[in-house]
Design an enzyme around this catalytic site. Structure first.
Site, PDB file in Angstrom:
ATOM      1  N   ALA A 134      18.843  49.106  88.157  1.00  0.00           N
ATOM      2  CA  ALA A 134      17.538  49.316  87.624  1.00  0.00           C
ATOM      3  C   ALA A 134      16.963  47.985  86.971  1.00  0.00           C
ATOM      4  CB  ALA A 134      18.089  50.095  86.665  1.00  0.00           C
ATOM      5  N   GLY A 136      22.180  49.813  89.515  1.00  0.00           N
ATOM      6  CA  GLY A 136      21.051  51.320  90.531  1.00  0.00           C
ATOM      7  C   GLY A 136      20.827  51.189  91.707  1.00  0.00           C
ATOM      8  N   GLU A 187      23.959  52.569  93.496  1.00  0.00           N
ATOM      9  CA  GLU A 187      24.234  53.488  93.265  1.00  0.00           C
ATOM     10  C   GLU A 187      23.063  54.613  94.192  1.00  0.00           C
ATOM     11  OE1 GLU A 187      23.519  53.067  89.300  1.00  0.00           O
ATOM     12  OE2 GLU A 187      25.006  54.518  88.699  1.00  0.00           O
ATOM     13  N   GLU A 227      27.661  47.020  85.477  1.00  0.00           N
ATOM     14  CA  GLU A 227      26.340  47.523  84.167  1.00  0.00           C
ATOM     15  C   GLU A 227      27.706  47.205  82.583  1.00  0.00           C
ATOM     16  OE1 GLU A 227      26.420  49.380  86.672  1.00  0.00           O
ATOM     17  OE2 GLU A 227      24.885  50.138  87.148  1.00  0.00           O
TER      18      GLU A 227
HETATM   19  C1  LIG Z   1      20.587  52.944  85.819  1.00  0.00           C
HETATM   20  C2  LIG Z   1      20.992  51.764  86.220  1.00  0.00           C
HETATM   21  C3  LIG Z   1      21.757  50.931  85.253  1.00  0.00           C
HETATM   22  C4  LIG Z   1      21.140  48.962  86.365  1.00  0.00           C
HETATM   23  O1  LIG Z   1      21.135  49.233  87.263  1.00  0.00           O
HETATM   24  S1  LIG Z   1      21.221  47.671  85.085  1.00  0.00           S
HETATM   25  C5  LIG Z   1      21.126  46.861  86.340  1.00  0.00           C
HETATM   26  C6  LIG Z   1      22.617  46.501  86.704  1.00  0.00           C
HETATM   27  N1  LIG Z   1      22.445  45.087  87.862  1.00  0.00           N
HETATM   28  C7  LIG Z   1      22.682  43.542  87.314  1.00  0.00           C
HETATM   29  O2  LIG Z   1      22.709  43.680  86.256  1.00  0.00           O
HETATM   30  C8  LIG Z   1      22.106  42.649  88.654  1.00  0.00           C
HETATM   31  C9  LIG Z   1      21.023  41.530  87.396  1.00  0.00           C
HETATM   32  N2  LIG Z   1      21.064  40.915  88.206  1.00  0.00           N
HETATM   33  C10 LIG Z   1      21.396  39.226  88.959  1.00  0.00           C
HETATM   34  O3  LIG Z   1      22.933  39.483  88.418  1.00  0.00           O
HETATM   35  C11 LIG Z   1      21.322  38.490  89.340  1.00  0.00           C
HETATM   36  O4  LIG Z   1      19.924  38.357  89.825  1.00  0.00           O
HETATM   37  C12 LIG Z   1      21.545  38.501  90.594  1.00  0.00           C
HETATM   38  C13 LIG Z   1      23.134  38.122  90.510  1.00  0.00           C
HETATM   39  C14 LIG Z   1      21.279  39.699  91.908  1.00  0.00           C
HETATM   40  C15 LIG Z   1      20.606  37.372  91.659  1.00  0.00           C
HETATM   41  O5  LIG Z   1      20.693  35.824  90.898  1.00  0.00           O
HETATM   42  P1  LIG Z   1      19.914  34.388  90.773  1.00  0.00           P
HETATM   43  O6  LIG Z   1      20.487  35.116  92.997  1.00  0.00           O
HETATM   44  O7  LIG Z   1      20.456  33.900  90.323  1.00  0.00           O
HETATM   45  O8  LIG Z   1      18.328  35.430  91.120  1.00  0.00           O
HETATM   46  P2  LIG Z   1      17.942  35.202  89.237  1.00  0.00           P
HETATM   47  O9  LIG Z   1      16.546  34.398  89.027  1.00  0.00           O
HETATM   48  O10 LIG Z   1      18.593  36.126  88.411  1.00  0.00           O
HETATM   49  O11 LIG Z   1      16.771  37.002  90.061  1.00  0.00           O
HETATM   50  C16 LIG Z   1      15.086  36.032  90.472  1.00  0.00           C
HETATM   51  C17 LIG Z   1      14.374  37.289  90.003  1.00  0.00           C
HETATM   52  O12 LIG Z   1      15.023  39.027  89.976  1.00  0.00           O
HETATM   53  C18 LIG Z   1      15.088  39.190  88.366  1.00  0.00           C
HETATM   54  N3  LIG Z   1      16.193  40.159  87.997  1.00  0.00           N
HETATM   55  C19 LIG Z   1      17.310  40.303  89.004  1.00  0.00           C
HETATM   56  N4  LIG Z   1      18.113  41.482  89.124  1.00  0.00           N
HETATM   57  C20 LIG Z   1      17.324  42.133  88.307  1.00  0.00           C
HETATM   58  C21 LIG Z   1      17.229  43.463  87.659  1.00  0.00           C
HETATM   59  N5  LIG Z   1      17.780  44.433  87.587  1.00  0.00           N
HETATM   60  N6  LIG Z   1      16.716  43.783  86.439  1.00  0.00           N
HETATM   61  C22 LIG Z   1      15.055  43.660  86.731  1.00  0.00           C
HETATM   62  N7  LIG Z   1      15.112  42.111  86.620  1.00  0.00           N
HETATM   63  C23 LIG Z   1      16.231  41.245  87.823  1.00  0.00           C
HETATM   64  C24 LIG Z   1      15.600  38.421  87.316  1.00  0.00           C
HETATM   65  O13 LIG Z   1      15.214  38.621  85.899  1.00  0.00           O
HETATM   66  C25 LIG Z   1      14.391  36.947  88.141  1.00  0.00           C
HETATM   67  O14 LIG Z   1      13.407  36.980  87.747  1.00  0.00           O
HETATM   68  P3  LIG Z   1      12.485  35.920  86.756  1.00  0.00           P
HETATM   69  O15 LIG Z   1      11.788  34.786  88.418  1.00  0.00           O
HETATM   70  O16 LIG Z   1      11.643  36.352  86.865  1.00  0.00           O
HETATM   71  O17 LIG Z   1      13.259  34.812  86.125  1.00  0.00           O
END
Ligand SMILES: C/C=C/C(=O)SCCNC(=O)CCNC(=O)[C@H](O)C(C)(C)COP(=O)(O)OP(=O)(O)OC[C@H]1O[C@@H](n2cnc3c(N)ncnc32)[C@H](O)[C@@H]1OP(=O)(O)O
Length: 267
Positions: A73, A118, A121, A141
């Site tokens: 998400a 998400g 999921e 999460e």
């Molecule tokens: C009900 C449901 C709840 C949920 O789903 S809560 C969310 C659960 N997911 C996560 O916690 C994963 C979040 N993302 C990460 O941990 C990392 O990403 C990765 C390990 C997948 C990849 O890391 P890397 O290769 O260093 O890429 P990067 O710079 O973190 O991501 C590229 C751009 O994508 C944005 N982004 C990544 N995941 C999300 C997300 N889940 N929501 C919003 N933005 C996201 C970042 O911020 C960044 O953006 P910018 O280039 O502007 O800094």
């Protein structure tokens, strides 16, 4: 013949139909296909098209690019939610994913990269999962001060059992595609993105050689094994909402957005 549905109402998705297979592609590559509210609503609209368009016999859901299926998400949106909003957000996602799970046309998640939160999921709500070797699965999460909210606590348990689910959700660890396959979460693992789409199409083409009414009855019968008790989903949404009332939730989300480690206080 390839038909492209140019539905201007879809903001972050497109649907392409070829030989009865609709390929739904999430297009938010710059945010690793994170599922913001608009994208979830796009999925709802896309599923309406799937359920009403008789040219569509089966579906592939995938993400654009080679890095992510969907990285969860949208954390920037989650960060702004209060308890009531977060519960609603969770229930809305659960609702759309239930539409996917209960669709009577077969749906494969073609997992082309990260399937986290998400995104994992969403893959779990599909009827099968094919993944590239480089894909990663996880429900991280807790690292954001919350818990899965789009049905992950329920469907991961259904898929790989309680013990491994608790380990994965409580550690927030990621599984490689190979580990996910060994646990039964992934049906098939392939090496390249071309093989990913080919394998998905091959399975759906094989299924479409059988009667669609029988296939629909198979999906409904198998889903029935898990459908008698909705309390788990209700609890998950309630806890997701409650978590948004904690300082840890906002610390976790802000820390991710500020690219730093969270400092959780248990408050
Ligand atoms: C009900 C449901 C709840 C949920 O789903 S809560 C969310 C659960 N997911 C996560 O916690 C994963 C979040 N993302 C990460 O941990 C990392 O990403 C990765 C390990 C997948 C990849 O890391 P890397 O290769 O260093 O890429 P990067 O710079 O973190 O991501 C590229 C751009 O994508 C944005 N982004 C990544 N995941 C999300 C997300 N889940 N929501 C919003 N933005 C996201 C970042 O911020 C960044 O953006 P910018 O280039 O502007 O800094």
């Amino acid at each position: 013949m390839m038909i492209t549905i140019s539905n201007t109402e879809l903001k972050n998705l497109d649907i392409e139909i070829s030989d009865g297979i609709a390929t739904i592609t999430i297009r938010r590559g710059s945010k690793l296909n994170a599922l913001n509210y608009d994208t979830i609503e796009d999925l709802r609209k896309a599923m309406k098209e799937v359920n009403t368009n008789s040219d569509i016999l089966s579906v592939i859901i995938t993400g654009e690019g080679t890095k992510a299926f969907a990285a969860g998400a949208d954390i920037a949106e989650l960060a702004k939610l209060d308890e009531v909003g977060a519960k609603r957000y969770s229930q809305n996602g659960q609702d759309v994913f239930a539409i996917i799970e209960n669709c009577t046309k077969p749906i494969i998640a073609a997992v082309n990269g990260y399937a986290l939160g998400g995104g994992c999921e969403l893959a779990l709500a599909c009827h099968m999962r094919i993944a590239v070797e480089a894909a990663k699965f996880g429900l991280p999460e807790v690292k954001l001060g919350t818990l899965p909210g789009f049905g992950g606590t329920q469907r991961l348990t259904q898929s790989i059992g309680k013990s491994k689910t608790l380990e994965l959700i409580m550690t927030g660890d990621m599984l490689s595609a190979k580990e996910a396959k060994d646990l039964g979460l992934v049906n098939h693992m392939v090496t390249t993105h071309e093989e990913l789409m080919n394998k998905s199409r091959e399975i759906l083409t094989k299924i479409s050689g059988s009667g669609p009414l029988a296939i629909a009855m198979v999906i409904k019968s198998v889903n029935e094994v898990y459908s008698s008790d909705e309390r788990g989903y209700l609890k998950e949404a309630r806890y997701f909402g409650q978590s948004a009332g904690t300082e840890d939730f906002h610390e976790g989300m802000e820390a991710f957005l500020q690219k730093r480690k969270p400092d959780f206080k248990g408050e």
